[in-house]
Design an enzyme around this catalytic site. Sequence first.
Site, PDB file in Angstrom:
ATOM      1  N   LYS A 106       0.873  -1.195   0.000  1.00 27.97           N
ATOM      2  CA  LYS A 106       0.000   0.000   0.000  1.00 27.97           C
ATOM      3  C   LYS A 106       0.898   1.229   0.000  1.00 27.97           C
ATOM      4  O   LYS A 106       2.009   1.178   0.527  1.00 27.97           O
ATOM      5  CB  LYS A 106      -0.878   0.010   1.264  1.00 27.97           C
ATOM      6  CG  LYS A 106      -2.114   0.864   1.144  1.00 27.97           C
ATOM      7  CD  LYS A 106      -3.240   0.074   0.528  1.00 27.97           C
ATOM      8  CE  LYS A 106      -4.466   0.933   0.278  1.00 27.97           C
ATOM      9  NZ  LYS A 106      -5.554   0.129  -0.302  1.00 27.97           N
ATOM     10  N   ASP A 146      -6.520   4.073  -5.087  1.00 27.84           N
ATOM     11  CA  ASP A 146      -7.196   4.108  -3.788  1.00 27.84           C
ATOM     12  C   ASP A 146      -7.752   5.526  -3.646  1.00 27.84           C
ATOM     13  O   ASP A 146      -7.863   6.239  -4.645  1.00 27.84           O
ATOM     14  CB  ASP A 146      -6.222   3.735  -2.655  1.00 27.84           C
ATOM     15  CG  ASP A 146      -6.959   3.376  -1.362  1.00 27.84           C
ATOM     16  OD1 ASP A 146      -7.627   2.338  -1.341  1.00 27.84           O
ATOM     17  OD2 ASP A 146      -6.890   4.144  -0.386  1.00 27.84           O
TER      18      ASP A 146
END
Length: 423
Positions: A106, A146
Amino acid sequence: MIMSDNPWQRARTQLKNTAKHLSLDPLLLARLSNPDRVIEVSLPIKMDDGSVRVFEGFRIQHNNLRGPYKGGTRYHPKVDMDEVKALSFWMTFKTALIDIPFGGGKGGITIDPKKLSAGELERLTREYARKLAPVIGPTVDVPGPDLNAGGVIMELLRDEYSRVVGTDTPSITTGKPIDRGGSEGRTESTGLGGSYALETFLRLMQRNPRGMTVAVQGFGNVGSYLARYLQEMGMRIVALSDSKGGIYIPKGITDLKAVEECKEKSGKLAGCYCVGSVCDLSNMESLGGRDVSPEEVLTLPVDVVVPAALENAITEENAKDIKASIVLEMANGPTTLEADKILARKGVLVIPDFLANAGGVAVSYFEWYQNMHGETWKKDAVFEKLKEKMESAARSVHEASKEYSVSLRDAAYIVALKRLAVM
Ligand code: NAD
Protein backbone atom coordinates in the site's frame (compact mmCIF):
# COMPACT_ATOMS: atom_id res chain seq x y z
CA MET A 1 -6.37 6.52 20.41
CA ILE A 2 -7.53 3.34 22.14
CA MET A 3 -5.86 0.20 20.93
CA SER A 4 -8.85 -1.32 19.15
CA ASP A 5 -9.23 1.85 17.06
CA ASN A 6 -5.71 1.59 15.70
CA PRO A 7 -6.09 -0.53 12.54
CA TRP A 8 -2.47 -1.75 12.60
CA GLN A 9 -2.79 -2.99 16.20
CA ARG A 10 -6.15 -4.51 15.31
CA ALA A 11 -4.71 -6.33 12.30
CA ARG A 12 -1.87 -7.80 14.39
CA THR A 13 -4.29 -8.82 17.16
CA GLN A 14 -6.57 -10.52 14.62
CA LEU A 15 -3.56 -12.42 13.29
CA LYS A 16 -2.39 -13.47 16.76
CA ASN A 17 -5.88 -14.68 17.70
CA THR A 18 -6.40 -16.77 14.57
CA ALA A 19 -2.87 -18.17 14.42
CA LYS A 20 -3.71 -20.04 17.66
CA HIS A 21 -5.88 -22.41 15.61
CA LEU A 22 -2.93 -23.52 13.45
CA SER A 23 0.53 -24.70 14.39
CA LEU A 24 2.39 -22.14 12.34
CA ASP A 25 6.10 -21.60 12.01
CA PRO A 26 6.94 -18.68 14.36
CA LEU A 27 9.15 -17.28 11.59
CA LEU A 28 6.13 -16.98 9.27
CA LEU A 29 4.15 -15.27 12.04
CA ALA A 30 6.98 -12.83 12.69
CA ARG A 31 7.18 -12.09 8.96
CA LEU A 32 3.45 -11.42 8.70
CA SER A 33 3.38 -9.30 11.89
CA ASN A 34 5.88 -6.86 10.36
CA PRO A 35 6.07 -5.29 6.91
CA ASP A 36 8.93 -6.44 4.68
CA ARG A 37 9.86 -2.86 3.82
CA VAL A 38 8.72 0.68 4.62
CA ILE A 39 9.75 3.20 1.97
CA GLU A 40 9.61 6.96 2.56
CA VAL A 41 10.28 9.43 -0.23
CA SER A 42 10.62 13.22 -0.36
CA LEU A 43 8.78 14.80 -3.24
CA PRO A 44 9.96 18.35 -4.08
CA ILE A 45 7.94 20.00 -6.84
CA LYS A 46 7.60 23.44 -8.36
CA MET A 47 4.20 25.00 -7.61
CA ASP A 48 2.32 27.07 -10.19
CA ASP A 49 3.39 30.32 -8.44
CA GLY A 50 7.08 29.43 -8.88
CA SER A 51 7.69 28.39 -5.25
CA VAL A 52 9.04 24.96 -4.30
CA ARG A 53 7.25 22.64 -1.87
CA VAL A 54 8.34 19.29 -0.53
CA PHE A 55 5.68 16.59 0.03
CA GLU A 56 6.06 13.24 1.74
CA GLY A 57 5.22 9.96 0.06
CA PHE A 58 5.65 6.34 0.99
CA ARG A 59 5.03 2.77 0.01
CA ILE A 60 4.72 -0.17 2.35
CA GLN A 61 5.68 -3.57 0.98
CA HIS A 62 4.12 -5.88 3.51
CA ASN A 63 4.73 -9.36 2.14
CA ASN A 64 5.61 -11.01 -1.19
CA LEU A 65 5.63 -14.73 -0.35
CA ARG A 66 2.89 -15.40 -2.93
CA GLY A 67 3.91 -12.87 -5.60
CA PRO A 68 4.59 -9.17 -6.29
CA TYR A 69 3.43 -6.69 -3.65
CA LYS A 70 0.00 -5.37 -4.66
CA GLY A 71 -2.08 -2.54 -3.27
CA GLY A 72 -3.55 0.90 -3.70
CA THR A 73 -2.16 4.42 -3.59
CA ARG A 74 -3.84 6.90 -1.30
CA TYR A 75 -3.71 10.70 -1.74
CA HIS A 76 -5.02 12.14 1.52
CA PRO A 77 -4.03 14.87 4.01
CA LYS A 78 -4.30 12.44 6.92
CA VAL A 79 -2.41 9.54 5.42
CA ASP A 80 -1.31 7.77 8.57
CA MET A 81 1.50 5.23 8.66
CA ASP A 82 -0.35 2.76 10.93
CA GLU A 83 -3.45 2.88 8.77
CA VAL A 84 -1.43 2.19 5.64
CA LYS A 85 0.53 -0.60 7.36
CA ALA A 86 -2.79 -2.23 8.26
CA LEU A 87 -4.12 -1.81 4.72
CA SER A 88 -0.96 -3.40 3.27
CA PHE A 89 -1.28 -6.27 5.77
CA TRP A 90 -4.91 -6.87 4.78
CA MET A 91 -3.83 -6.91 1.13
CA THR A 92 -1.48 -9.84 1.86
CA PHE A 93 -4.41 -11.76 3.35
CA LYS A 94 -6.88 -10.63 0.70
CA THR A 95 -4.70 -11.76 -2.22
CA ALA A 96 -4.05 -15.12 -0.49
CA LEU A 97 -7.73 -15.62 0.30
CA ILE A 98 -8.90 -14.83 -3.24
CA ASP A 99 -6.02 -17.01 -4.45
CA ILE A 100 -4.19 -14.72 -6.86
CA PRO A 101 -0.38 -14.74 -7.18
CA PHE A 102 0.22 -11.42 -5.46
CA GLY A 103 1.39 -10.28 -2.04
CA GLY A 104 0.36 -7.16 -0.11
CA GLY A 105 1.41 -3.51 -0.34
CA LYS A 106 0.00 0.00 0.00
CA GLY A 107 1.23 3.52 -0.59
CA GLY A 108 0.32 7.14 -0.55
CA ILE A 109 1.18 10.80 -0.42
CA THR A 110 0.25 13.09 2.47
CA ILE A 111 -1.66 15.70 0.56
CA ASP A 112 -5.05 17.29 0.05
CA PRO A 113 -5.34 16.83 -3.73
CA LYS A 114 -8.17 19.37 -3.91
CA LYS A 115 -5.64 22.09 -2.99
CA LEU A 116 -3.35 21.35 -5.96
CA SER A 117 -3.85 22.29 -9.59
CA ALA A 118 -3.94 19.54 -12.23
CA GLY A 119 -0.40 20.51 -13.27
CA GLU A 120 0.91 20.38 -9.69
CA LEU A 121 -0.73 16.97 -9.14
CA GLU A 122 0.85 15.67 -12.32
CA ARG A 123 4.34 16.88 -11.31
CA LEU A 124 3.87 15.36 -7.85
CA THR A 125 2.73 12.00 -9.27
CA ARG A 126 5.63 11.90 -11.74
CA GLU A 127 8.10 12.68 -8.92
CA TYR A 128 6.55 9.88 -6.83
CA ALA A 129 6.90 7.45 -9.77
CA ARG A 130 10.54 8.48 -10.28
CA LYS A 131 11.38 7.97 -6.61
CA LEU A 132 9.63 4.59 -6.44
CA ALA A 133 10.89 3.31 -9.81
CA PRO A 134 13.95 1.51 -8.36
CA VAL A 135 11.81 -0.48 -5.88
CA ILE A 136 8.65 -1.28 -7.87
CA GLY A 137 8.04 -3.17 -11.12
CA PRO A 138 5.51 -5.50 -12.79
CA THR A 139 7.03 -8.53 -11.03
CA VAL A 140 8.11 -6.65 -7.88
CA ASP A 141 5.37 -4.26 -6.69
CA VAL A 142 2.29 -3.16 -8.64
CA PRO A 143 0.50 -0.03 -7.33
CA GLY A 144 -3.24 0.40 -7.89
CA PRO A 145 -5.82 3.12 -7.19
CA ASP A 146 -7.20 4.11 -3.79
CA LEU A 147 -8.70 7.24 -2.20
CA ASN A 148 -8.34 10.28 -4.51
CA ALA A 149 -5.95 8.43 -6.81
CA GLY A 150 -7.94 6.90 -9.66
CA GLY A 151 -7.36 6.06 -13.30
CA VAL A 152 -5.70 9.37 -14.24
CA ILE A 153 -3.07 9.00 -11.50
CA MET A 154 -2.49 5.34 -12.43
CA GLU A 155 -1.92 6.36 -16.03
CA LEU A 156 0.56 9.08 -14.96
CA LEU A 157 2.47 6.61 -12.76
CA ARG A 158 2.65 4.17 -15.67
CA ASP A 159 3.82 6.89 -18.06
CA GLU A 160 6.58 8.20 -15.79
CA TYR A 161 7.73 4.71 -14.75
CA SER A 162 7.86 3.71 -18.44
CA ARG A 163 9.96 6.81 -19.19
CA VAL A 164 12.42 5.98 -16.38
CA VAL A 165 12.88 2.33 -17.41
CA GLY A 166 12.89 3.17 -21.13
CA THR A 167 10.04 0.91 -22.23
CA ASP A 168 6.26 1.23 -22.12
CA THR A 169 5.16 -0.90 -19.14
CA PRO A 170 1.36 -0.99 -18.78
CA SER A 171 1.57 -3.78 -16.17
CA ILE A 172 3.27 -1.46 -13.63
CA THR A 173 -0.14 -0.19 -12.41
CA THR A 174 -3.74 -1.40 -12.39
CA GLY A 175 -6.96 0.59 -12.46
CA LYS A 176 -5.93 2.39 -15.64
CA PRO A 177 -8.53 3.81 -18.04
CA ILE A 178 -9.76 1.06 -20.41
CA ASP A 179 -8.29 2.75 -23.51
CA ARG A 180 -4.91 2.84 -21.74
CA GLY A 181 -4.66 -0.84 -20.86
CA GLY A 182 -7.25 -1.01 -18.06
CA SER A 183 -9.57 -4.02 -17.76
CA GLU A 184 -13.24 -4.18 -18.60
CA GLY A 185 -15.24 -4.61 -15.40
CA ARG A 186 -12.72 -3.10 -12.93
CA THR A 187 -15.10 -0.23 -12.02
CA GLU A 188 -17.93 -2.59 -11.08
CA SER A 189 -15.70 -5.33 -9.63
CA THR A 190 -15.68 -4.56 -5.90
CA GLY A 191 -19.44 -4.04 -5.64
CA LEU A 192 -20.20 -7.00 -7.90
CA GLY A 193 -17.75 -9.21 -6.00
CA GLY A 194 -19.46 -8.29 -2.71
CA SER A 195 -22.82 -9.34 -4.15
CA TYR A 196 -21.34 -12.71 -5.23
CA ALA A 197 -19.93 -13.26 -1.72
CA LEU A 198 -23.26 -12.47 -0.04
CA GLU A 199 -25.19 -14.59 -2.54
CA THR A 200 -22.90 -17.56 -1.82
CA PHE A 201 -23.42 -17.33 1.95
CA LEU A 202 -27.19 -16.95 1.55
CA ARG A 203 -27.24 -20.06 -0.65
CA LEU A 204 -25.18 -22.00 1.92
CA MET A 205 -27.60 -20.89 4.66
CA GLN A 206 -30.57 -21.72 2.41
CA ARG A 207 -31.87 -18.18 2.70
CA ASN A 208 -33.71 -16.62 -0.22
CA PRO A 209 -32.36 -13.12 -1.05
CA ARG A 210 -35.68 -12.08 -2.58
CA GLY A 211 -37.29 -9.38 -0.46
CA MET A 212 -34.45 -9.15 2.09
CA THR A 213 -33.90 -5.53 3.11
CA VAL A 214 -30.54 -3.74 2.83
CA ALA A 215 -29.07 -0.45 4.14
CA VAL A 216 -25.84 0.85 2.60
CA GLN A 217 -23.57 3.44 4.26
CA GLY A 218 -21.38 5.05 1.57
CA PHE A 219 -22.70 5.59 -1.94
CA GLY A 220 -19.45 5.90 -3.90
CA ASN A 221 -17.97 3.45 -6.37
CA VAL A 222 -18.38 0.40 -4.12
CA GLY A 223 -21.73 1.19 -2.47
CA SER A 224 -23.50 2.22 -5.67
CA TYR A 225 -22.53 -0.87 -7.69
CA LEU A 226 -23.20 -3.18 -4.76
CA ALA A 227 -26.70 -1.72 -4.30
CA ARG A 228 -27.39 -2.17 -7.99
CA TYR A 229 -26.32 -5.84 -8.02
CA LEU A 230 -28.13 -6.70 -4.77
CA GLN A 231 -31.28 -5.21 -6.23
CA GLU A 232 -30.82 -7.42 -9.31
CA MET A 233 -30.71 -10.40 -6.92
CA GLY A 234 -34.18 -9.38 -5.71
CA MET A 235 -33.10 -7.67 -2.49
CA ARG A 236 -34.84 -4.48 -1.36
CA ILE A 237 -32.50 -1.49 -0.92
CA VAL A 238 -34.23 0.62 1.72
CA ALA A 239 -31.53 3.08 2.84
CA LEU A 240 -28.51 4.79 1.33
CA SER A 241 -26.18 7.49 2.62
CA ASP A 242 -23.07 9.41 1.71
CA SER A 243 -20.95 11.51 4.08
CA LYS A 244 -23.55 14.31 4.24
CA GLY A 245 -26.71 12.31 4.88
CA GLY A 246 -29.06 9.77 3.45
CA ILE A 247 -32.53 8.58 2.54
CA TYR A 248 -34.65 5.81 4.06
CA ILE A 249 -37.66 4.40 2.18
CA PRO A 250 -38.89 1.25 4.00
CA LYS A 251 -40.81 -0.03 0.98
CA GLY A 252 -37.64 0.18 -1.13
CA ILE A 253 -35.65 2.59 -3.29
CA THR A 254 -36.63 1.40 -6.74
CA ASP A 255 -34.84 3.67 -9.20
CA LEU A 256 -31.20 3.56 -8.09
CA LYS A 257 -30.00 5.07 -11.36
CA ALA A 258 -32.16 8.15 -10.82
CA VAL A 259 -30.79 8.48 -7.26
CA GLU A 260 -27.24 8.25 -8.62
CA GLU A 261 -27.93 10.96 -11.20
CA CYS A 262 -29.57 13.14 -8.54
CA LYS A 263 -26.51 12.76 -6.27
CA GLU A 264 -24.22 13.63 -9.12
CA LYS A 265 -26.23 16.72 -10.01
CA SER A 266 -26.84 18.07 -6.50
CA GLY A 267 -23.53 16.88 -5.00
CA LYS A 268 -25.31 14.99 -2.22
CA LEU A 269 -27.61 12.05 -1.73
CA ALA A 270 -29.82 13.66 0.92
CA GLY A 271 -33.14 14.73 -0.58
CA CYS A 272 -32.87 12.39 -3.61
CA TYR A 273 -36.42 11.02 -3.39
CA CYS A 274 -37.12 10.02 -6.97
CA VAL A 275 -40.43 9.51 -8.76
CA GLY A 276 -40.09 9.46 -12.54
CA SER A 277 -37.68 12.18 -13.56
CA VAL A 278 -38.31 14.30 -10.43
CA CYS A 279 -35.90 13.77 -7.53
CA ASP A 280 -36.50 16.04 -4.55
CA LEU A 281 -38.00 16.39 -1.09
CA SER A 282 -41.50 16.86 -2.51
CA ASN A 283 -41.63 13.08 -3.11
CA MET A 284 -40.53 12.11 0.40
CA GLU A 285 -44.00 11.77 1.88
CA SER A 286 -45.63 9.95 -1.04
CA LEU A 287 -42.78 7.42 -0.96
CA GLY A 288 -43.20 7.01 2.81
CA GLY A 289 -39.55 7.98 3.27
CA ARG A 290 -37.52 10.01 5.72
CA ASP A 291 -34.04 11.51 6.00
CA VAL A 292 -31.37 9.60 7.91
CA SER A 293 -27.88 10.47 9.10
CA PRO A 294 -24.91 8.40 7.84
CA GLU A 295 -24.62 6.92 11.35
CA GLU A 296 -28.31 5.95 11.64
CA VAL A 297 -28.14 3.96 8.38
CA LEU A 298 -26.13 1.32 10.24
CA THR A 299 -28.75 0.75 12.94
CA LEU A 300 -31.96 0.63 10.88
CA PRO A 301 -34.24 -2.45 11.15
CA VAL A 302 -32.98 -4.28 8.05
CA ASP A 303 -31.72 -7.77 7.18
CA VAL A 304 -28.34 -6.70 5.82
CA VAL A 305 -26.28 -3.66 6.72
CA VAL A 306 -23.35 -2.62 4.53
CA PRO A 307 -20.59 -0.28 5.73
CA ALA A 308 -19.11 0.87 2.41
CA ALA A 309 -17.44 4.13 3.43
CA LEU A 310 -14.63 4.32 5.98
CA GLU A 311 -12.71 2.43 8.65
CA ASN A 312 -14.10 2.21 12.20
CA ALA A 313 -17.76 2.74 11.25
CA ILE A 314 -19.03 0.06 13.67
CA THR A 315 -17.66 0.61 17.15
CA GLU A 316 -18.29 -0.32 20.76
CA GLU A 317 -20.83 2.54 20.85
CA ASN A 318 -23.14 1.55 18.00
CA ALA A 319 -22.58 -2.24 17.64
CA LYS A 320 -25.22 -3.02 20.27
CA ASP A 321 -27.80 -1.06 18.25
CA ILE A 322 -27.28 -3.00 15.03
CA LYS A 323 -30.48 -4.81 14.14
CA ALA A 324 -29.41 -6.54 10.93
CA SER A 325 -28.59 -10.26 11.04
CA ILE A 326 -25.83 -9.84 8.42
CA VAL A 327 -23.07 -7.23 8.14
CA LEU A 328 -21.40 -7.16 4.73
CA GLU A 329 -18.12 -5.30 5.22
CA MET A 330 -17.37 -3.57 1.93
CA ALA A 331 -15.11 -0.86 3.42
CA ASN A 332 -11.69 -1.88 4.71
CA GLY A 333 -11.59 -2.28 8.50
CA PRO A 334 -15.11 -0.94 9.24
CA THR A 335 -15.54 -2.90 12.50
CA THR A 336 -13.39 -2.36 15.59
CA LEU A 337 -12.23 -5.31 17.72
CA GLU A 338 -14.69 -4.53 20.52
CA ALA A 339 -17.57 -4.12 18.07
CA ASP A 340 -16.69 -7.46 16.49
CA LYS A 341 -17.08 -9.16 19.90
CA ILE A 342 -20.45 -7.48 20.49
CA LEU A 343 -21.74 -8.52 17.05
CA ALA A 344 -20.58 -12.10 17.67
CA ARG A 345 -22.45 -12.18 21.01
CA LYS A 346 -25.58 -10.94 19.24
CA GLY A 347 -25.26 -13.71 16.63
CA VAL A 348 -24.75 -11.29 13.74
CA LEU A 349 -23.04 -12.88 10.72
CA VAL A 350 -20.15 -10.62 9.70
CA ILE A 351 -18.83 -11.21 6.17
CA PRO A 352 -15.32 -9.82 6.62
CA ASP A 353 -13.80 -7.02 4.57
CA PHE A 354 -10.91 -8.89 3.02
CA LEU A 355 -13.36 -11.41 1.59
CA ALA A 356 -16.32 -9.10 0.83
CA ASN A 357 -14.31 -6.45 -1.03
CA ALA A 358 -11.73 -8.74 -2.68
CA GLY A 359 -13.43 -8.42 -6.08
CA GLY A 360 -11.46 -5.23 -6.76
CA VAL A 361 -8.05 -6.82 -6.42
CA ALA A 362 -9.22 -9.95 -8.27
CA VAL A 363 -9.98 -7.85 -11.35
CA SER A 364 -6.75 -5.86 -10.81
CA TYR A 365 -4.98 -9.18 -11.14
CA PHE A 366 -6.95 -9.89 -14.36
CA GLU A 367 -5.84 -6.46 -15.67
CA TRP A 368 -2.19 -7.18 -14.84
CA TYR A 369 -2.47 -10.63 -16.44
CA GLN A 370 -3.98 -9.19 -19.64
CA ASN A 371 -1.20 -6.56 -19.79
CA MET A 372 1.55 -9.13 -19.18
CA HIS A 373 0.18 -11.45 -21.90
CA GLY A 374 -1.03 -8.83 -24.40
CA GLU A 375 -4.63 -10.03 -24.05
CA THR A 376 -7.95 -8.15 -23.91
CA TRP A 377 -10.88 -9.90 -22.23
CA LYS A 378 -14.57 -9.07 -22.71
CA LYS A 379 -16.58 -7.88 -19.71
CA ASP A 380 -18.61 -11.11 -19.54
CA ALA A 381 -15.42 -13.17 -19.32
CA VAL A 382 -14.08 -10.92 -16.54
CA PHE A 383 -17.34 -11.22 -14.56
CA GLU A 384 -17.39 -15.01 -15.01
CA LYS A 385 -13.85 -15.35 -13.65
CA LEU A 386 -14.67 -12.92 -10.81
CA LYS A 387 -17.71 -14.98 -9.86
CA GLU A 388 -15.63 -18.17 -9.71
CA LYS A 389 -13.03 -16.47 -7.48
CA MET A 390 -15.56 -14.95 -5.07
CA GLU A 391 -17.69 -18.09 -4.77
CA SER A 392 -14.69 -20.32 -4.23
CA ALA A 393 -13.24 -18.01 -1.53
CA ALA A 394 -16.63 -17.69 0.21
CA ARG A 395 -17.11 -21.47 0.21
CA SER A 396 -13.60 -22.05 1.64
CA VAL A 397 -14.30 -19.52 4.40
CA HIS A 398 -17.65 -21.15 5.18
CA GLU A 399 -16.03 -24.61 5.41
CA ALA A 400 -13.20 -23.35 7.64
CA SER A 401 -15.68 -21.62 9.97
CA LYS A 402 -17.48 -24.96 10.44
CA GLU A 403 -14.28 -27.01 10.77
CA TYR A 404 -12.71 -24.71 13.40
CA SER A 405 -15.98 -23.39 14.94
CA VAL A 406 -14.89 -19.80 14.41
CA SER A 407 -16.30 -16.58 12.98
CA LEU A 408 -16.10 -15.94 9.24
CA ARG A 409 -13.32 -13.39 9.90
CA ASP A 410 -11.19 -15.92 11.78
CA ALA A 411 -12.00 -18.52 9.13
CA ALA A 412 -10.87 -16.12 6.37
CA TYR A 413 -7.56 -15.61 8.21
CA ILE A 414 -7.18 -19.39 8.57
CA VAL A 415 -7.74 -20.03 4.85
CA ALA A 416 -5.27 -17.27 3.90
CA LEU A 417 -2.70 -18.35 6.51
CA LYS A 418 -2.74 -21.94 5.25
CA ARG A 419 -2.01 -20.67 1.72
CA LEU A 420 0.80 -18.41 2.98
CA ALA A 421 2.25 -21.25 5.06
CA VAL A 422 2.88 -23.51 2.07
CA MET A 423 4.95 -20.91 0.21
P1 NAD B 1 -15.63 6.47 -2.83
O1 NAD B 1 -14.78 7.62 -2.47
O2 NAD B 1 -16.04 6.27 -4.24
O3 NAD B 1 -16.98 6.48 -1.96
C1 NAD B 1 -16.99 6.60 -0.58
C2 NAD B 1 -18.40 6.97 -0.15
O4 NAD B 1 -18.46 7.01 1.27
C3 NAD B 1 -18.87 8.33 -0.64
O5 NAD B 1 -20.24 8.24 -0.99
C4 NAD B 1 -18.71 9.22 0.60
O6 NAD B 1 -19.60 10.31 0.58
C5 NAD B 1 -19.08 8.23 1.67
N1 NAD B 1 -18.63 8.60 3.00
C6 NAD B 1 -17.45 9.15 3.38
N2 NAD B 1 -17.45 9.35 4.70
C7 NAD B 1 -18.63 8.90 5.16
C8 NAD B 1 -19.24 8.83 6.43
N3 NAD B 1 -18.62 9.27 7.51
N4 NAD B 1 -20.48 8.28 6.51
C9 NAD B 1 -21.13 7.84 5.43
N5 NAD B 1 -20.61 7.88 4.20
C10 NAD B 1 -19.38 8.41 4.08
O7 NAD B 1 -14.85 5.18 -2.28
P2 NAD B 1 -15.04 3.67 -2.72
O8 NAD B 1 -14.06 3.35 -3.77
O9 NAD B 1 -16.49 3.40 -2.92
O10 NAD B 1 -14.53 2.91 -1.40
C11 NAD B 1 -15.36 2.74 -0.26
C12 NAD B 1 -14.68 1.82 0.73
O11 NAD B 1 -14.41 0.57 0.09
C13 NAD B 1 -13.33 2.31 1.25
O12 NAD B 1 -13.19 1.89 2.58
C14 NAD B 1 -12.32 1.59 0.37
O13 NAD B 1 -11.06 1.44 1.02
C15 NAD B 1 -13.02 0.26 0.22
N6 NAD B 1 -12.60 -0.50 -0.96
C16 NAD B 1 -12.72 0.02 -2.20
C17 NAD B 1 -12.33 -0.73 -3.29
C18 NAD B 1 -12.51 -0.22 -4.70
O14 NAD B 1 -12.28 -0.99 -5.63
N7 NAD B 1 -12.95 1.01 -4.90
C19 NAD B 1 -11.78 -2.00 -3.12
C20 NAD B 1 -11.67 -2.52 -1.82
C21 NAD B 1 -12.08 -1.75 -0.75
